[in-house]
Design an enzyme around this catalytic site. Structure first.
Site, PDB file in Angstrom:
ATOM      1  N   GLU A 172       0.790  -1.228   0.000  1.00 55.89           N
ATOM      2  CA  GLU A 172       0.000   0.000   0.000  1.00 55.89           C
ATOM      3  C   GLU A 172       0.827   1.286   0.000  1.00 55.89           C
ATOM      4  O   GLU A 172       0.886   1.995   1.012  1.00 55.89           O
ATOM      5  CB  GLU A 172      -0.933   0.016   1.222  1.00 55.89           C
ATOM      6  CG  GLU A 172      -1.911  -1.133   1.271  1.00 55.89           C
ATOM      7  CD  GLU A 172      -2.948  -0.970   2.388  1.00 55.89           C
ATOM      8  OE1 GLU A 172      -2.811  -0.032   3.182  1.00 55.89           O
ATOM      9  OE2 GLU A 172      -3.876  -1.777   2.443  1.00 55.89           O
ATOM     10  N   GLU A 360      -5.274  -8.554   0.904  1.00 55.32           N
ATOM     11  CA  GLU A 360      -5.741  -8.301   2.279  1.00 55.32           C
ATOM     12  C   GLU A 360      -7.217  -7.958   2.241  1.00 55.32           C
ATOM     13  O   GLU A 360      -7.652  -7.195   1.372  1.00 55.32           O
ATOM     14  CB  GLU A 360      -5.036  -7.089   2.918  1.00 55.32           C
ATOM     15  CG  GLU A 360      -3.719  -7.359   3.561  1.00 55.32           C
ATOM     16  CD  GLU A 360      -3.142  -6.117   4.237  1.00 55.32           C
ATOM     17  OE1 GLU A 360      -3.908  -5.292   4.773  1.00 55.32           O
ATOM     18  OE2 GLU A 360      -1.907  -5.989   4.214  1.00 55.32           O
TER      19      GLU A 360
HETATM   20  C1  BGC Z   1      -2.383  -2.781   6.236  1.00 47.41           C
HETATM   21  C2  BGC Z   1      -2.274  -3.686   7.445  1.00 47.41           C
HETATM   22  C3  BGC Z   1      -3.282  -3.245   8.486  1.00 47.41           C
HETATM   23  C4  BGC Z   1      -4.674  -3.349   7.912  1.00 47.41           C
HETATM   24  C5  BGC Z   1      -5.791  -2.991   8.883  1.00 47.41           C
HETATM   25  C6  BGC Z   1      -3.811  -2.500   5.825  1.00 47.41           C
HETATM   26  O1  BGC Z   1      -3.891  -1.228   5.303  1.00 47.41           O
HETATM   27  O2  BGC Z   1      -1.653  -3.315   5.172  1.00 47.41           O
HETATM   28  O3  BGC Z   1      -0.968  -3.670   7.906  1.00 47.41           O
HETATM   29  O4  BGC Z   1      -3.169  -3.938   9.679  1.00 47.41           O
HETATM   30  O5  BGC Z   1      -4.767  -2.476   6.813  1.00 47.41           O
HETATM   31  O6  BGC Z   1      -5.714  -1.666   9.265  1.00 47.41           O
END
Ligand code: BGC
Length: 450
Positions: A172, A360
């Site tokens: 990101e 993610e």
């Molecule tokens: C990040 C993670 C983070 C997650 C939840 C993402 O933007 O890559 O490291 O824990 O969001 O906030």
């Protein structure tokens, strides 16, 4: 537990990657042992008021010592791929120069353990934990970052490239440049355009440069990078709100993918971009921003509703939070909207990218441990709906190759400290006891049928 999913694992195809993701700074702990140098999150967390309750990432989940047991949990829940990041300052304590052999040895052991268990490793090179020594020299705001990052990537590729074939260059870039170099909410806590603009430019260059180095040094590599993406929805259909939403869309969704695809930074009518374009031209680097990634990692947590706000400099837009709109949201206040996720996937499917992986996706809720059980029904419901959206987009032709849940276990959630729990596994940070939440069992049922 609600097991009526409306889909099965096989609906996603036999070669679909089912993974769970973690990051070094959020999980490893062991911040100052075996020769590791400090990262910007270690130093940032010492600044008063920056992290909730003054929490520090020093020990986190102690994954550094417990990785074997934790990998057994990943395997036990039925996942076939595992995403983790390398802590740059663990292998290069000063960011460049002296190599820390013990750090290198740790990642060899971790990778070997994954392979022995049949868990295919996806390695993120940069998940926000810059060596503190490099931040002193300007960090992402310095154009020297391209060289520093290049050396670090070269080391990783040469060391681990014979075993690791799946690589993620950046996690990101918009997230860490905006929160860390514009808003000061994340490490290193810098603010203002004079930090933000060069950080964007350097991150976009590092993203492409990292890809090129991996391509050269790692045979049969599958190379990607990840983007935080959100559908941007205008608050009303007034032209001012629509234009404000378009500006936020450029920042949040287009700023890093379009240069990688060879289009340079977006050239829309937006003052902010003029500055970026000037910066870009001055360095004559446009073609160096381009790299043909094998996959793009989409990370989505929420849509963003935007309205025109003349009080905000340059961007002239602000978010209308989910709470004030009275829509379903997680304990982070992030809107739950699987339809928006589906539309986002369709949109990114229209870009000229080879593969898409959801690298993610997940949710924070206030979990309660009652009699040794965490019945996180809302998280299960979230995954059911979001995975249904993935399947929907996939069936309509979006080339989605895999899905990584965020995250394996509760961890150090950046500025939220240990308060925000996203894990499929609960962690007691005093004892490091792990307890699988019902959402973890739900994944096991989905993936292993038991
Ligand atoms: C990040 C993670 C983070 C997650 C939840 C993402 O933007 O890559 O490291 O824990 O969001 O906030």
């Amino acid at each position: 537990m609600n097991l009526q999913n409306g889909f099965t694992k096989t609906d996603f195809g036999n070669d679909f990657l089912w993974g769970v993701a973690i990051a070094a700074a959020q999980n490893e702990g062991a911040h100052n042992i075996d020769g590791r140098g400090l990262s910007i999150w270690d130093t940032f967390s010492r600044r008063k008021g920056k992290i909730k309750s003054g929490h520090k990432p020093y020990h986190a989940c102690d994954f550094y010592h417990r990785y074997k047991d934790d990998l057994l949990l990943v395997k036990g829940l039925g996942f076939n791929v595992f995403r983790f990041s390398i802590s740059w300052s663990r292998i290069l304590p000063e960011g460049i120069g002296k190599i820390n052999k013990e750090g290198i040895a740790f990642y060899h052991k971790l990778i070997d353990e994954c392979l022995a268990l049949g868990l295919v490793p996806f390695v993120t090179l940069y998940h926000w934990d810059l060596p503190a020594a490099l931040e002193k020299e300007g960090g992402w705001s310095s154009h020297l970052m391209i060289r520093w990052f290049g050396k670090y990537v070269t080391l990783c590729a040469e060391e681990f490239g014979s075993k690791v074939k799946n690589w993620i260059v950046l996690n990101e870039p918009f997230g860490f440049t905006s929160l860390g170099y514009m808003l000061g909410k994340h490490a290193p806590g810098k603010v203002g355009m004079r930090n933000f603009l060069p950080a964007i430019h350097n991150a976009a260059l590092a993203q492409a440069e990292g890809g090129r180095i991996l391509r050269k040094l790692v045979s049969n590599a599958y190379i990607g990078t990840t983007f935080s993406c959100s559908e941007i929805i205008p608050y009303t259909d007034k032209p001012a709100d629509i234009a404000a939403a378009a500006r936020i869309d450029i920042l949040m969704n287009r700023l890093f993918i379009e240069p990688a695809l060879g289009d340079g930074f977006p050239r829309d009518d937006f003052k902010f971009l003029e500055k970026l374009e000037l910066h870009n031209k001055a360095w004559k680097f446009t073609e160096r921003l381009t790299f043909r990634f094998d996959f793009i990692g989409i990370q989505n947590y929420f849509p963003v509703v935007v309205k025109y706000n003349p009080l905000i400099p340059v961007i002239q837009a602000s978010e209308v939070k989910a709470k004030s709109r009275n829509v379903p949201h997680t304990a982070m206040g992030w809107e739950i909207n699987p339809h928006s996720f589906y539309r986002l996937l369709k949109r990114f499917g229209d870009y000229n990218v080879k593969d898409i992986i959801i690298s993610e996706n997940g949710a924070m809720f206030k979990d309660e441990l009652i009699n040794g059980e965490i019945n996180d029904e809302r998280r299960i419901d979230y995954f059911q709906k979001y995975l249904a959206a993935v399947l929907h987009a996939k069936k309509e032709g979006v080339n989605i190759k895999g899905y990584f849940a965020w995250t394996l276990m509760d961890n150090f959630e950046w500025a939220e400290g240990y308060h925000a729990r996203f894990g499929l596994i609960h962690v007691d940070f005093k004892t490091q006891l792990r307890t699988i939440k019902n959402s973890g069992y739900w994944f096991r049922y989905l993936l292993n049928g038991r």
